[in-house]
Structure formats: C-alpha cells, structure tokens
Design an enzyme around this catalytic site. Structure first.
Site, PDB file in Angstrom:
ATOM      1  N   ALA A  42      51.632  51.033  36.008  1.00 41.87           N
ATOM      2  CA  ALA A  42      51.995  50.010  35.066  1.00 41.87           C
ATOM      3  C   ALA A  42      50.960  49.894  33.991  1.00 41.87           C
ATOM      4  CB  ALA A  42      52.096  48.700  35.796  1.00 41.87           C
ATOM      5  N   GLN A  48      44.038  49.363  37.688  1.00 36.26           N
ATOM      6  CA  GLN A  48      44.866  50.235  36.861  1.00 36.26           C
ATOM      7  C   GLN A  48      46.353  49.965  36.980  1.00 36.26           C
ATOM      8  OE1 GLN A  48      42.742  51.199  34.598  1.00 36.26           O
ATOM      9  NE2 GLN A  48      43.820  53.132  34.474  1.00 36.26           N
ATOM     10  N   GLU A  49      46.801  49.641  38.169  1.00 32.38           N
ATOM     11  CA  GLU A  49      48.232  49.497  38.379  1.00 32.38           C
ATOM     12  C   GLU A  49      48.799  48.188  37.845  1.00 32.38           C
ATOM     13  OE1 GLU A  49      50.070  51.818  39.119  1.00 32.38           O
ATOM     14  OE2 GLU A  49      48.708  53.278  39.985  1.00 32.38           O
ATOM     15  N   SER A  50      48.035  47.119  37.923  1.00 28.50           N
ATOM     16  CA  SER A  50      48.627  45.835  37.522  1.00 28.50           C
ATOM     17  C   SER A  50      47.627  44.841  36.948  1.00 28.50           C
ATOM     18  CB  SER A  50      49.312  45.184  38.733  1.00 28.50           C
ATOM     19  OG  SER A  50      48.349  44.775  39.704  1.00 28.50           O
ATOM     20  N   TYR A  75      43.830  59.860  35.426  1.00 28.29           N
ATOM     21  CA  TYR A  75      44.026  58.687  36.278  1.00 28.29           C
ATOM     22  C   TYR A  75      43.055  58.706  37.449  1.00 28.29           C
ATOM     23  CZ  TYR A  75      46.245  55.428  39.536  1.00 28.29           C
ATOM     24  OH  TYR A  75      46.474  54.396  40.422  1.00 28.29           O
TER      25      TYR A  75
END
Length: 429
Positions: free
Chosen positions: A37, A152-154, A340
C-alpha cells in the site's frame, strides 16, 4: 504496495503485497504487479514479477461474467457467493488504477531514501513495544523487520485502503487482465465473509485487494493469519498484534533464518568481476578471497559466514553494494522487489541503531516506460535476449545488459540508466 507469498504485483501506484505461494504476489507475493500500500511518504517500487496475463474471455457484461464465476467456482457455496455479489457493479477506479502503470521508474536509491527517512525510523522506534515479545519468540523474526514491513505496508496502520475488497477483486476478474489470479483471490475473500471470519462491511483494503495493516491478500489471510490476542478472530485491520504476528508467520513460513541478518554493506576491489554480481551464491570465505570487504567495522556471525550469499548492486557499480543473505530473499517473498526488500532491511537497521550506509546513492534520473521497453527491445535485437519486452527491469534484463556491457568494454554491473537506455535504443536502430 503493492506481494504475500506477494504479489506481486508491484508497479503501480499503490497496492498490495504479501507472500503468496505466488500467484503473484504480495499480490500476491509475489504477486501480480502492484505492491504494498502506498504510504504518505513512499511509492512502491517496480515489481520484479510479471502480472498473471492469463487468457481472458471477453464477457459481454458483468452479469455474464458473474454467472460464469458462480458456475465455475460456486460449488456448494453458490448461493452464499451469489448473495455477497448481489448488486455489485464494476468499480471504474479499480480498472483505472490497474492500468495506470507508472510512466517513470525511480532509481532504487530514490525509493529507499524516501522509505528510510529519519522521521519514519523514529516512528518505528516509538512503536517497538507494540511488537509482542511472544511473536518474535514464536516466529524468530526480529521486531525491527516487522516494524519495517508495518511502516511500508500501511504507515503503521494509518493507510490501509478503503476499497470494498470483494468489489475490487470482482472488477479485476471481470476486466480479465489477471482473471485467474483475481478469481482465486475473490473466492477466498468470499469465503472469509461466508465463514464469518470478517463481516462484509469490514472487508476493506487496497484497490488490488490487499488488506489490513500488513496488506495481506485473502489467500494469505486464510492460510497465514494469526489470532495473536486470542479473541477468536484474525483482525489484521484493528489489532496490531494480529497483523504483526501474521506478517511474522508469513516470513517464518518463507524460511526466515533465526539469528541471522538480511544483508551487509560491502566494498568491492578495483578488479572485481562484476559478472558475478546477482549471480551464483557463495559463502563469505569465497567472497572474502576475492577482495570483498565489510564496511563500518561489521562482522558476520558463524551461521552467516556459512550461508550462500549474493552480491547485489541495486544502483550499479557507483552505488552501495550489498552482500545479500538468505533472509533478504525471504523478505522478497513478501514483495518481490529488490528495492522493497532493501528498504525493509535498512529501516530495520535504523531501528536497531546500526550505522548508516557508507556509500551514497548516485543521483540518477528516472527511466520512462518508453526507455525501459526500448532498451529491452534493443538488447534483444542486438543478440542479448531479455526474455521478454515488458518494461520491467528484472533479473533477466539485467543479465542481458551485463552481457552487452561485457561485450562492449563497459563495467558489467547490469544497471540501466536513462543515458544508457537512450544509447542502446540508438545503437539498435
């Protein structure tokens, strides 16, 4: 965003990523091509895994596709699936985002520097005590790695996506570009609701279907989700503990090695054979005998010295160089992107107080999609096959570029700059 034994999926503006026995990614980890995300400070890197370009039947209408889906996948749950799909229409925003491949591909250093900003690392440190001790003990994944993924994801749960996951996946399935993958994920999402694991109104996520604080695809949620707080529900949306334990379980199942790091920054000798970069893996004794040295006074522990490791040059011979250990590749099962995985590892290093990188990132310009496709076309035309022309500069393209560089007296680091792309295009005309 974005994965996943993930998805993949990464190339877009924001998406998903957890490890999936790979249909994809993230997208499904690896996953299709979208990724984690998008957070307020970063955008997902370009994925290294291709989308699932399964043959698509051109349905005349959404209703025709839906009836076909129910016939093919409904089984003894056809009535329940039909109930949850009742009244759904395709979401134009999802189709637009899925087709909105970034025009520019940013260099690894740009992505990584944004992801590892001092403010983000400080925020991660402030949340260290929110990673349950029991989670790190059970799964063996360090809290700082989990904090990097959470960031990183949210953005630590702040940016989870508010798309209706079932509608999004139904839209992608109907659209057909990645139908097989999307229909599989849709079936899992419907099972989540039908089995009462999450109510329909709460099944929210990214436009690509990644859910919760750690952006799991539905299959990973069902297979790897952990009810860490013991309340009978796997709540990766509202429970930090459940989300982080689920991410840890994903990495553990992917082969995380306890007591080992993910990578070390190294320096290379002047006479280093760059064709060995991103190639065969060797133990530390091999690399050390060839003049590779650790930076910042670092040292490998006994287990790390015995591991087979790779030399990575994420931004060519002029940028930072890494000795990538097995755990680097485990992170890439969450999102199959070098950038990433490096970002997650460097956030973790920052949280644990390790020294900053000794080498600086070159100030290279971005690559347009036209330049990426043009370079791949040119290399293949000149006899250096990239194994496909798709605009994704993955390992096959980098290997082909190394061969061209070696044949033309260049440093064979496999790194494509905007200037080199233009040269290749000119030479192939």
């Amino acid at each position: 965003m974005r994965i996943a034994f993930r998805l993949l999926l990464v190339t877009t503006v924001a998406a998903c990523s957890p490890m999936v026995p790979v249909p994809q990614p993230a997208t499904p980890p690896v996953q299709p091509v979208e990724t984690p995300a998008q957070t307020p400070t970063t955008q997902p890197p370009v994925a290294e895994t291709q989308p699932d370009l399964s043959p698509a039947f051109d349905y005349a209408s959404f209703e025709q596709w839906k009836n076909s889906f129910l016939e093919r996948h409904g089984g003894n749950r056809r009535w329940e699936y039909a109930r949850e799909l009742e009244g759904i229409t395709p979401n134009p925003s999802v189709i637009r985002l899925d087709r909105n491949q970034p025009e520019f591909s940013r260099p690894a250093g740009t992505y990584i520097q944004n992801a590892t900003a001092a403010s983000r690392i400080a925020m991660a440190r402030q949340r260290t005590d929110r990673v349950p001790w029991a989670v790190t003990q059970r799964f063996g994944v360090p809290s700082e790695i989990l904090l990097g993924i959470w960031a990183q994801e949210s953005a630590f749960g702040q940016v989870q996506g508010d798309f209706d996951v079932i509608r999004s996946l139904a839209t992608l399935a109907f659209d057909g570009r990645r139908r097989a993958w999307a229909e599989g994920q849709l079936k899992h999402a419907l099972d989540i609701v039908v089995d009462g694991k999450r109510d329909r109104a709460g099944l929210k996520g990214s436009w690509a279907g990644a859910m919760g604080q750690t952006q799991f695809m539905p299959d990973n949620y069902l297979r790897l989700g952990v009810d860490q707080n013991g309340n009978g529900k796997v709540d990766i949306w509202g429970s930090d503990a459940d989300a982080l334990a689920s991410a840890a379980n994903l990495l553990a199942q992917a082969g995380w090695k306890r007591g080992q790091g993910w990578a070390y920054e190294v320096t290379l000798p002047a006479n280093f054979d760059y064709t060995q970069a991103e190639g065969p893996k060797h133990n530390w004794a091999y690399w050390e005998s060839r003049g590779v040295r650790l930076t910042n006074g670092q040292s490998l522990n006994e287990a790390e010295r015995a591991e087979e490791a790779t030399i990575l040059l994420p931004q060519g011979a002029k940028g930072p160089v890494f000795l990538a250990l097995p755990n680097h590749y485990v992170i890439r099962r969450y999102n199959n992107s070098v950038s990433y995985a490096l970002a997650i590892g460097l956030i973790a290093d920052g949280v644990s107080g390790k020294p900053a990188l000794q080498a600086s990132w070159p100030n290279d310009g971005p690559l347009t999609r036209e330049q990426r496709i043009g370079a791949q076309t040119a290399l293949t035309k000149m006899g250096f096959d990239t194994q496909g022309v798709d605009g994704v500069i993955g390992s096959n393209t980098r290997a082909a570029l190394r061969r061209w560089q070696a044949a033309n007296g260049r440093t064979p680091d496999g790194y494509l700059t905007d200037t080199l792309a233009e040269e290749l295009i000119r030479r192939a005309r």
